[in-house]
Design a protein around this motif. Structure first.
Motif, PDB file in Angstrom:
ATOM      1  N   ASN A 261     -30.642 -12.453   4.394  1.00 52.28           N
ATOM      2  CA  ASN A 261     -29.338 -12.957   4.816  1.00 52.28           C
ATOM      3  C   ASN A 261     -28.533 -11.832   5.445  1.00 52.28           C
ATOM      4  OD1 ASN A 261     -28.430 -11.360   2.734  1.00 52.28           O
ATOM      5  ND2 ASN A 261     -27.628 -13.013   1.498  1.00 52.28           N
ATOM      6  N   SER A 262     -27.330 -12.163   5.846  1.00 55.67           N
ATOM      7  CA  SER A 262     -26.402 -11.149   6.338  1.00 55.67           C
ATOM      8  C   SER A 262     -25.041 -11.416   5.723  1.00 55.67           C
ATOM      9  CB  SER A 262     -26.319 -11.170   7.866  1.00 55.67           C
ATOM     10  OG  SER A 262     -25.792 -12.393   8.304  1.00 55.67           O
ATOM     11  N   LYS A 263     -24.312 -10.339   5.516  1.00 54.11           N
ATOM     12  CA  LYS A 263     -22.965 -10.436   4.962  1.00 54.11           C
ATOM     13  C   LYS A 263     -22.045  -9.581   5.814  1.00 54.11           C
ATOM     14  CE  LYS A 263     -24.320 -11.246   0.230  1.00 54.11           C
ATOM     15  NZ  LYS A 263     -23.995 -11.020  -1.156  1.00 54.11           N
ATOM     16  N   ARG A 264     -20.816 -10.028   5.915  1.00 56.76           N
ATOM     17  CA  ARG A 264     -19.835  -9.251   6.661  1.00 56.76           C
ATOM     18  C   ARG A 264     -19.071  -8.333   5.720  1.00 56.76           C
ATOM     19  NH1 ARG A 264     -17.048 -14.129   9.725  1.00 56.76           N
ATOM     20  NH2 ARG A 264     -17.285 -14.920   7.631  1.00 56.76           N
ATOM     21  N   GLU A 265     -18.745  -7.160   6.233  1.00 54.44           N
ATOM     22  CA  GLU A 265     -17.867  -6.227   5.552  1.00 54.44           C
ATOM     23  C   GLU A 265     -16.595  -6.143   6.380  1.00 54.44           C
ATOM     24  OE1 GLU A 265     -19.865  -2.495   5.174  1.00 54.44           O
ATOM     25  OE2 GLU A 265     -21.285  -3.269   3.700  1.00 54.44           O
ATOM     26  N   ILE A 266     -15.480  -6.417   5.750  1.00 53.42           N
ATOM     27  CA  ILE A 266     -14.199  -6.376   6.432  1.00 53.42           C
ATOM     28  C   ILE A 266     -13.434  -5.170   5.905  1.00 53.42           C
ATOM     29  CG2 ILE A 266     -12.033  -7.598   6.866  1.00 53.42           C
ATOM     30  CD1 ILE A 266     -14.946  -9.632   5.789  1.00 53.42           C
ATOM     31  N   GLU A 267     -13.125  -4.245   6.791  1.00 53.65           N
ATOM     32  CA  GLU A 267     -12.387  -3.043   6.421  1.00 53.65           C
ATOM     33  C   GLU A 267     -10.989  -3.142   7.013  1.00 53.65           C
ATOM     34  OE1 GLU A 267     -14.505   0.505   7.501  1.00 53.65           O
ATOM     35  OE2 GLU A 267     -16.367  -0.253   6.635  1.00 53.65           O
TER      36      GLU A 267
ATOM     37  N   ILE B 149       7.049  10.752  -3.452  1.00 52.27           N
ATOM     38  CA  ILE B 149       8.427  10.420  -3.810  1.00 52.27           C
ATOM     39  C   ILE B 149       9.338  11.400  -3.086  1.00 52.27           C
ATOM     40  CG2 ILE B 149      10.110  10.224  -5.677  1.00 52.27           C
ATOM     41  CD1 ILE B 149       7.752   9.685  -7.571  1.00 52.27           C
ATOM     42  N   GLN B 150      10.215  10.864  -2.265  1.00 51.08           N
ATOM     43  CA  GLN B 150      11.173  11.699  -1.537  1.00 51.08           C
ATOM     44  C   GLN B 150      12.537  11.032  -1.645  1.00 51.08           C
ATOM     45  OE1 GLN B 150       9.524  11.904   2.369  1.00 51.08           O
ATOM     46  NE2 GLN B 150       7.976  13.398   1.776  1.00 51.08           N
ATOM     47  N   ALA B 151      13.485  11.733  -2.183  1.00 50.38           N
ATOM     48  CA  ALA B 151      14.855  11.232  -2.347  1.00 50.38           C
ATOM     49  C   ALA B 151      14.854   9.884  -3.072  1.00 50.38           C
ATOM     50  CB  ALA B 151      15.555  11.132  -1.000  1.00 50.38           C
ATOM     51  N   ASN B 152      14.122   9.816  -4.163  1.00 48.68           N
ATOM     52  CA  ASN B 152      14.031   8.614  -5.013  1.00 48.68           C
ATOM     53  C   ASN B 152      13.418   7.396  -4.312  1.00 48.68           C
ATOM     54  OD1 ASN B 152      15.100   9.931  -7.238  1.00 48.68           O
ATOM     55  ND2 ASN B 152      17.182   9.541  -6.533  1.00 48.68           N
ATOM     56  N   LYS B 153      12.745   7.603  -3.194  1.00 51.46           N
ATOM     57  CA  LYS B 153      12.062   6.506  -2.515  1.00 51.46           C
ATOM     58  C   LYS B 153      10.561   6.682  -2.730  1.00 51.46           C
ATOM     59  CE  LYS B 153      11.510   4.006   1.716  1.00 51.46           C
ATOM     60  NZ  LYS B 153      11.955   3.746   3.060  1.00 51.46           N
ATOM     61  N   VAL B 154       9.916   5.665  -3.285  1.00 54.05           N
ATOM     62  CA  VAL B 154       8.479   5.713  -3.554  1.00 54.05           C
ATOM     63  C   VAL B 154       7.743   5.058  -2.394  1.00 54.05           C
ATOM     64  CG1 VAL B 154       6.639   4.966  -5.096  1.00 54.05           C
ATOM     65  CG2 VAL B 154       8.855   5.628  -6.043  1.00 54.05           C
ATOM     66  N   MET B 155       6.813   5.796  -1.789  1.00 53.91           N
ATOM     67  CA  MET B 155       5.984   5.271  -0.701  1.00 53.91           C
ATOM     68  C   MET B 155       4.525   5.545  -1.032  1.00 53.91           C
ATOM     69  SD  MET B 155       7.822   3.854   1.690  1.00 53.91           S
ATOM     70  CE  MET B 155       6.732   3.769   3.083  1.00 53.91           C
ATOM     71  N   TYR B 156       3.688   4.564  -0.819  1.00 56.28           N
ATOM     72  CA  TYR B 156       2.255   4.725  -1.016  1.00 56.28           C
ATOM     73  C   TYR B 156       1.629   5.144   0.310  1.00 56.28           C
ATOM     74  CZ  TYR B 156       2.819   2.707  -5.575  1.00 56.28           C
ATOM     75  OH  TYR B 156       3.205   2.496  -6.858  1.00 56.28           O
ATOM     76  N   LYS B 157       0.689   6.061   0.226  1.00 53.30           N
ATOM     77  CA  LYS B 157       0.059   6.602   1.427  1.00 53.30           C
ATOM     78  C   LYS B 157      -0.830   5.565   2.101  1.00 53.30           C
ATOM     79  CE  LYS B 157       0.022  11.293  -0.346  1.00 53.30           C
ATOM     80  NZ  LYS B 157      -0.793  12.451  -0.690  1.00 53.30           N
ATOM     81  N   GLU B 158      -1.135   5.820   3.365  1.00 53.93           N
ATOM     82  CA  GLU B 158      -2.059   4.961   4.117  1.00 53.93           C
ATOM     83  C   GLU B 158      -3.408   4.947   3.414  1.00 53.93           C
ATOM     84  OE1 GLU B 158      -3.990   6.166   8.040  1.00 53.93           O
ATOM     85  OE2 GLU B 158      -2.361   4.841   8.654  1.00 53.93           O
ATOM     86  N   PHE B 159      -4.039   3.776   3.331  1.00 56.69           N
ATOM     87  CA  PHE B 159      -5.344   3.675   2.685  1.00 56.69           C
ATOM     88  C   PHE B 159      -6.137   2.538   3.305  1.00 56.69           C
ATOM     89  CE2 PHE B 159      -2.352   1.121   0.349  1.00 56.69           C
ATOM     90  CZ  PHE B 159      -3.024  -0.056   0.068  1.00 56.69           C
ATOM     91  N   GLU B 160      -7.401   2.462   2.922  1.00 51.26           N
ATOM     92  CA  GLU B 160      -8.295   1.457   3.481  1.00 51.26           C
ATOM     93  C   GLU B 160      -8.851   0.591   2.365  1.00 51.26           C
ATOM     94  OE1 GLU B 160     -12.433   2.064   5.540  1.00 51.26           O
ATOM     95  OE2 GLU B 160     -10.822   2.540   6.940  1.00 51.26           O
ATOM     96  N   LEU B 161      -8.875  -0.714   2.599  1.00 52.74           N
ATOM     97  CA  LEU B 161      -9.494  -1.665   1.682  1.00 52.74           C
ATOM     98  C   LEU B 161     -10.780  -2.169   2.314  1.00 52.74           C
ATOM     99  CD1 LEU B 161      -6.427  -3.839   0.654  1.00 52.74           C
ATOM    100  CD2 LEU B 161      -7.593  -2.140  -0.739  1.00 52.74           C
ATOM    101  N   LYS B 162     -11.797  -2.345   1.508  1.00 50.73           N
ATOM    102  CA  LYS B 162     -13.085  -2.848   1.993  1.00 50.73           C
ATOM    103  C   LYS B 162     -13.432  -4.125   1.237  1.00 50.73           C
ATOM    104  CE  LYS B 162     -17.833  -1.287   2.655  1.00 50.73           C
ATOM    105  NZ  LYS B 162     -18.744  -0.173   2.421  1.00 50.73           N
ATOM    106  N   PHE B 163     -13.669  -5.197   1.967  1.00 47.90           N
ATOM    107  CA  PHE B 163     -14.043  -6.480   1.401  1.00 47.90           C
ATOM    108  C   PHE B 163     -15.476  -6.795   1.816  1.00 47.90           C
ATOM    109  CE2 PHE B 163      -9.510  -6.466   2.075  1.00 47.90           C
ATOM    110  CZ  PHE B 163      -9.006  -7.044   0.918  1.00 47.90           C
ATOM    111  N   ILE B 164     -16.270  -7.344   0.909  1.00 42.31           N
ATOM    112  CA  ILE B 164     -17.647  -7.749   1.225  1.00 42.31           C
ATOM    113  C   ILE B 164     -17.754  -9.238   0.996  1.00 42.31           C
ATOM    114  CG2 ILE B 164     -20.089  -7.498   0.666  1.00 42.31           C
ATOM    115  CD1 ILE B 164     -19.448  -4.640  -0.231  1.00 42.31           C
ATOM    116  N   GLU B 165     -18.193  -9.951   2.020  1.00 40.99           N
ATOM    117  CA  GLU B 165     -18.319 -11.407   1.957  1.00 40.99           C
ATOM    118  C   GLU B 165     -19.353 -11.811   0.918  1.00 40.99           C
ATOM    119  OE1 GLU B 165     -18.804 -14.961   5.216  1.00 40.99           O
ATOM    120  OE2 GLU B 165     -19.859 -13.077   5.587  1.00 40.99           O
ATOM    121  N   LEU B 166     -19.019 -12.835   0.138  1.00 37.11           N
ATOM    122  CA  LEU B 166     -19.974 -13.353  -0.854  1.00 37.11           C
ATOM    123  C   LEU B 166     -20.982 -14.269  -0.202  1.00 37.11           C
ATOM    124  CD1 LEU B 166     -17.658 -14.088  -3.888  1.00 37.11           C
ATOM    125  CD2 LEU B 166     -19.305 -12.262  -3.637  1.00 37.11           C
TER     126      LEU B 166
END
Length: 118
Positions: free
Chosen positions: A42-48, A101-118
């Motif tokens: 079979n084949s499955k897709r990976e979505i990044e 955290i800068q001046a009481n502001k919380v920011m999350y850094k850039e990141f990548e999510l990877k999904f694999i099709e079932l």
């Protein structure tokens, strides 16, 4: 226009990159004559998906959306140029660099999510 959703929540405005790869599963064996026989399974897709820096409220919503073992996502398919909806996926190990955290502001850094099709 929505082009990336997890469940019913649209995260399109936080996406900077969307990649769709296809992973093929097969068995290859070489017989006594030296011929290779390939059995396609079979084949499955990976979505990044690359997520831009986000604040703590958006991160909480995103974490709630991906908290389940498998999730349903919708994404814009580049072959058909349409929104492909309700694709069931799993989320393997996703590394998230948490925050600054800068001046009481919380920011999350850039990141990548990877999904694999079932």
């Amino acid at each position: 226009m929505a082009y990336f959703k997890i469940g019913n929540v649209d995260f399109s405005m936080y996406v900077s990159e969307l990649k769709i790869n296809k992973d093929y599963n097969y068995n290859a064996q070489t017989n006594a004559a030296g011929d290779t026989v390939v059995d396609y399974i079979n084949s499955k897709r990976e979505i990044e998906v690359k997520i831009i820096p986000i604040d703590d409220t958006v991160m909480a919503n995103l974490q709630n959306a991906i908290d389940a073992f498998n999730v349903s996502i919708s994404f814009r398919n580049p072959k058909t140029n349409t929104l492909e909806e309700n694709v069931n996926c799993i989320i393997p190990n996703n590394d998230i660099e948490y925050y600054t955290i800068q001046a009481n502001k919380v920011m999350y850094k850039e990141f990548e999510l990877k999904f694999i099709e079932l």
